[in-house]
Design a protein around this motif. Structure first.
Motif, short mmCIF file in Angstrom:
data_model
loop_
_atom_site.label_atom_id
_atom_site.label_comp_id
_atom_site.label_asym_id
_atom_site.label_seq_id
_atom_site.Cartn_x
_atom_site.Cartn_y
_atom_site.Cartn_z
N ASN A 50 1.10 -0.65 -0.31
CA ASN A 50 0.04 0.38 0.29
C ASN A 50 0.53 1.31 0.32
N ILE A 51 2.00 1.12 -0.26
CA ILE A 51 2.99 2.38 -0.49
C ILE A 51 3.32 2.76 -2.14
N ASP A 94 1.19 6.77 0.03
CA ASP A 94 0.42 6.71 0.61
C ASP A 94 -1.34 7.60 0.02
#
Length: 134
Positions: A50-51, A94
């Motif tokens: 998720n980055i 993010d």
């Protein structure tokens, strides 16, 4: 004859780069318009869970290089050109997606937030995404 061979090699390398570029990115979201019709894919390159460090948004029927919005490292661009340049101590983003906009926060090399949350919104009249300015 040499010119033709060099030209063919360059064309093949460009094709290979485009193919590998798509292969290194995955579709992580598809945007919908006000009628719930799909209109754009979000391709992203993941640094870790998720980055992401790179994002390319394309029309559904466009090829990968014809982008609506692009984020490469700390540079955000739309079809009009550069939209924003962020910190040089950059690690990734993010992301939070909504129906026709998304929010990003830049992370530094320590994975700490280095920016306020930015909202990047679809501007239908311009057929592009832009940073929402308050």
């Amino acid at each position: 004859m040499l010119v033709i061979l060099i030209s063919a090699c360059v064309s093949q390398n460009e094709a290979d780069n485009t193919d590998s570029k798509v292969n290194n990115y995955e579709v992580i979201h598809t945007f919908k318009d006000e009628k719930d019709s799909l209109f754009a894919n979000v391709y992203a390159h993941s640094v870790e869970n998720n980055i992401y460090d790179s994002i390319v948004i394309t029309d559904l029927d466009s090829n990968f290089d014809d982008f609506i919005y692009e984020i490469k490292w700390n540079k955000l661009s739309n079809r009009d050109g550069l939209d924003l340049v962020g910190s040089s101590d950059f690690y990734g983003y993010d992301l939070k997606f909504e129906k026709d906009f998304f929010r990003i926060v830049m992370l530094d090399s320590n994975k700490e937030y280095t920016s306020d949350e930015l909202t990047i919104s679809w501007k239908k009249e311009k057929n592009q995404f832009e940073i929402l300015k308050y």
